[in-house]
Motif scaffolding. Sequence first.
Motif, PDB file in Angstrom:
ATOM      1  N   MET A 123      -1.238   2.390   4.701  1.00 37.85           N
ATOM      2  CA  MET A 123      -0.845   1.793   5.989  1.00 37.85           C
ATOM      3  C   MET A 123       0.080   2.712   6.781  1.00 37.85           C
ATOM      4  O   MET A 123       0.711   2.272   7.745  1.00 37.85           O
ATOM      5  N   LYS A 124       0.163   3.967   6.380  1.00 38.62           N
ATOM      6  CA  LYS A 124       0.973   4.914   7.151  1.00 38.62           C
ATOM      7  C   LYS A 124       0.178   5.382   8.373  1.00 38.62           C
ATOM      8  O   LYS A 124      -1.048   5.270   8.424  1.00 38.62           O
ATOM      9  N   TRP A 125       0.888   5.906   9.344  1.00 32.82           N
ATOM     10  CA  TRP A 125       0.268   6.223  10.634  1.00 32.82           C
ATOM     11  C   TRP A 125      -0.888   7.204  10.473  1.00 32.82           C
ATOM     12  O   TRP A 125      -1.959   7.042  11.079  1.00 32.82           O
ATOM     13  N   PRO A 129       0.849  -1.193   0.000  1.00 29.06           N
ATOM     14  CA  PRO A 129       0.000   0.000   0.000  1.00 29.06           C
ATOM     15  C   PRO A 129       0.890   1.250   0.000  1.00 29.06           C
ATOM     16  O   PRO A 129       1.773   1.390   0.854  1.00 29.06           O
ATOM     17  N   GLU A 130       0.656   2.156  -0.977  1.00 27.09           N
ATOM     18  CA  GLU A 130       1.574   3.287  -1.132  1.00 27.09           C
ATOM     19  C   GLU A 130       1.454   4.270   0.027  1.00 27.09           C
ATOM     20  O   GLU A 130       2.456   4.860   0.448  1.00 27.09           O
ATOM     21  N   ASN A 131       0.254   4.478   0.519  1.00 31.35           N
ATOM     22  CA  ASN A 131       0.032   5.424   1.626  1.00 31.35           C
ATOM     23  C   ASN A 131      -0.924   4.895   2.696  1.00 31.35           C
ATOM     24  O   ASN A 131      -0.975   5.444   3.795  1.00 31.35           O
ATOM     25  N   THR A 184      12.621  -2.380  -2.263  1.00 33.95           N
ATOM     26  CA  THR A 184      11.272  -2.112  -1.776  1.00 33.95           C
ATOM     27  C   THR A 184      10.495  -1.010  -2.498  1.00 33.95           C
ATOM     28  O   THR A 184       9.273  -0.991  -2.416  1.00 33.95           O
ATOM     29  N   GLU A 185      11.174  -0.083  -3.164  1.00 35.95           N
ATOM     30  CA  GLU A 185      10.446   1.062  -3.756  1.00 35.95           C
ATOM     31  C   GLU A 185      11.087   1.476  -5.072  1.00 35.95           C
ATOM     32  O   GLU A 185      11.233   2.665  -5.368  1.00 35.95           O
ATOM     33  N   LEU A 186      11.445   0.507  -5.875  1.00 35.43           N
ATOM     34  CA  LEU A 186      12.267   0.795  -7.053  1.00 35.43           C
ATOM     35  C   LEU A 186      11.563   1.716  -8.057  1.00 35.43           C
ATOM     36  O   LEU A 186      10.426   1.483  -8.457  1.00 35.43           O
TER      37      LEU A 186
HETATM   38  O1  G3I Z   1      -4.663  12.111   0.979  1.00 38.12           O
HETATM   39  C1  G3I Z   1      -4.474  13.480   0.675  1.00 38.12           C
HETATM   40  C2  G3I Z   1      -5.698  14.044   0.028  1.00 38.12           C
HETATM   41  O2  G3I Z   1      -6.757  13.996   0.939  1.00 38.12           O
HETATM   42  C3  G3I Z   1      -5.398  15.480  -0.411  1.00 38.12           C
HETATM   43  O3  G3I Z   1      -6.498  15.998  -1.104  1.00 38.12           O
HETATM   44  C4  G3I Z   1      -4.178  15.531  -1.303  1.00 38.12           C
HETATM   45  C5  G3I Z   1      -3.801  16.958  -1.706  1.00 38.12           C
HETATM   46  O4  G3I Z   1      -2.424  17.130  -1.750  1.00 38.12           O
HETATM   47  O5  G3I Z   1      -3.113  14.978  -0.612  1.00 38.12           O
HETATM   48  C6  G3I Z   1      -3.305  13.621  -0.271  1.00 38.12           C
HETATM   49  O6  G3I Z   1      -2.194  13.137   0.403  1.00 38.12           O
HETATM   50  C7  G3I Z   1      -1.063  12.874  -0.410  1.00 38.12           C
HETATM   51  C8  G3I Z   1      -0.707  11.416  -0.262  1.00 38.12           C
HETATM   52  O7  G3I Z   1       0.490  11.152  -0.947  1.00 38.12           O
HETATM   53  C9  G3I Z   1      -1.789  10.503  -0.826  1.00 38.12           C
HETATM   54  O8  G3I Z   1      -1.974  10.749  -2.193  1.00 38.12           O
HETATM   55  C10 G3I Z   1       0.081  13.744   0.086  1.00 38.12           C
HETATM   56  O9  G3I Z   1      -0.202  15.099  -0.176  1.00 38.12           O
HETATM   57  C11 G3I Z   1       1.368  13.333  -0.580  1.00 38.12           C
HETATM   58  O10 G3I Z   1       2.438  14.030   0.056  1.00 38.12           O
HETATM   59  C12 G3I Z   1       1.593  11.851  -0.412  1.00 38.12           C
HETATM   60  O11 G3I Z   1       2.793  11.518  -1.080  1.00 38.12           O
HETATM   61  C13 G3I Z   1       3.330  10.260  -0.753  1.00 38.12           C
HETATM   62  C14 G3I Z   1       4.674  10.418  -0.089  1.00 38.12           C
HETATM   63  O12 G3I Z   1       5.235   9.134   0.169  1.00 38.12           O
HETATM   64  C15 G3I Z   1       4.567  11.196   1.199  1.00 38.12           C
HETATM   65  O13 G3I Z   1       5.721  11.128   1.939  1.00 38.12           O
HETATM   66  C16 G3I Z   1       3.487   9.469  -2.035  1.00 38.12           C
HETATM   67  O14 G3I Z   1       2.196   9.176  -2.587  1.00 38.12           O
HETATM   68  C17 G3I Z   1       4.232   8.158  -1.778  1.00 38.12           C
HETATM   69  O15 G3I Z   1       4.561   7.554  -2.988  1.00 38.12           O
HETATM   70  C18 G3I Z   1       5.522   8.451  -1.027  1.00 38.12           C
HETATM   71  O16 G3I Z   1       6.148   7.233  -0.739  1.00 38.12           O
HETATM   72  C19 G3I Z   1       7.396   7.304  -0.053  1.00 38.12           C
HETATM   73  C20 G3I Z   1       7.501   6.082   0.846  1.00 38.12           C
HETATM   74  O17 G3I Z   1       6.360   5.999   1.679  1.00 38.12           O
HETATM   75  C21 G3I Z   1       8.763   6.107   1.676  1.00 38.12           C
HETATM   76  N1  G3I Z   1       9.939   6.282   0.825  1.00 38.12           N
HETATM   77  C22 G3I Z   1       9.877   7.392  -0.117  1.00 38.12           C
HETATM   78  C23 G3I Z   1       8.618   7.311  -0.972  1.00 38.12           C
HETATM   79  C24 G3I Z   1       8.603   8.391  -2.029  1.00 38.12           C
HETATM   80  O18 G3I Z   1       8.557   9.673  -1.464  1.00 38.12           O
END
Ligand code: G3I
Length: 305
Positions: free
Chosen positions: A46-48, A42-44, A234-236
């Motif tokens: 299962m985050k806290w 799950p990309e987001n 894990t995240e290629l």
């Molecule tokens: O859920 C909200 C939504 O309600 C809102 O309308 C929208 C407006 O910006 O934002 C949504 O949240 C976004 C979330 O993804 C879900 O789409 C956040 O803004 C956005 O910052 C978030 O980005 C994620 C990012 O982690 C945050 O740190 C990326 O999708 C995700 O691919 C990325 O994944 C991380 C790994 O968990 C850890 N390693 C790095 C990797 C890439 O950054």
Amino acid sequence: ADTLGDAAAEKGRYFGAAVAANHLGEAQYAATLNREFSSVTPENEMKWDALEPSRGSFSFSRADQIVGHAKGQGMSVRGHTLVWHSQLPGWVSQLGASDLRTAMNNHITQVMTHYKGEIHSWDVVNEAFQDGGSGARRSSPFQDKLGDGFIEEAFRTARAADSNAKLCYNDYNTDGVNAKSNAVYTMVRDFKARGVPIDCVGFQSHFNPNSPVPSDYQANLQRFADLGVDVQITELDIEGSGQAQAADYGNVVRACLAVSRCTGITVWGIPDKYSWRSSGTPLLFDDNYNKKPAYDAVLSALGGT
Ligand code: G3I
């Protein structure tokens, strides 16, 4: 084999993708996921901030949707992630040390119990080390209030919650031998020496022209494996296009296959248009779900055709 998942299985590995619940209703997205991949992260969901937006109040429905989809398709699930400084709800940062310790352990226990038996590997702690040459821990509520011992405590709590899940430490810019990966290596070696439960190390492997696939990637995976842990990519994703990108992807897959304890690879998304990178084309499928040269290189490196 003619899919990524089947070709990887013939090599004793999984091949996974990061998945977003809100795309599962898109027919081509689901069809590509179901056809090609044998694991999901799950990309987001299962985050806290997604699972426990306010203290003690859990919302599992989006994550459950992904787990249910994966189960229905016979795919395994990587859990991402229990303890991380980012996507952490504000209430957690406001706690004092004693409450923070209780909240961290409760979060791990509640989430792992909910998913007991359904998660192959958990990223118990994510990105706890600083970039750069210091090898120091990153500042976070956990680090700043609980000190270095928070990682060990998180892993011990995780083992008690689900003794069958593989427990991973996951980070980025640790893909080659460098000060940051040396710091993680030292921690893992210490954990193994003292019997702190850790089973795997995740190498995120987000590559781009400023941070290319390191020449010592395989050697770095191997030195961790030699400590007695599994390693996982894990995240290629690899920024680029065409044959150059394809060559990089092929090298990453071959590095994993050359390390017997490299148990699987996850790409951080399916089509380019859903990559976390707002611009660029870092993934294996184009915006119309056509296979890119990078896809062909991965399939071929896995021994498929
Ligand atoms: O859920 C909200 C939504 O309600 C809102 O309308 C929208 C407006 O910006 O934002 C949504 O949240 C976004 C979330 O993804 C879900 O789409 C956040 O803004 C956005 O910052 C978030 O980005 C994620 C990012 O982690 C945050 O740190 C990326 O999708 C995700 O691919 C990325 O994944 C991380 C790994 O968990 C850890 N390693 C790095 C990797 C890439 O950054």
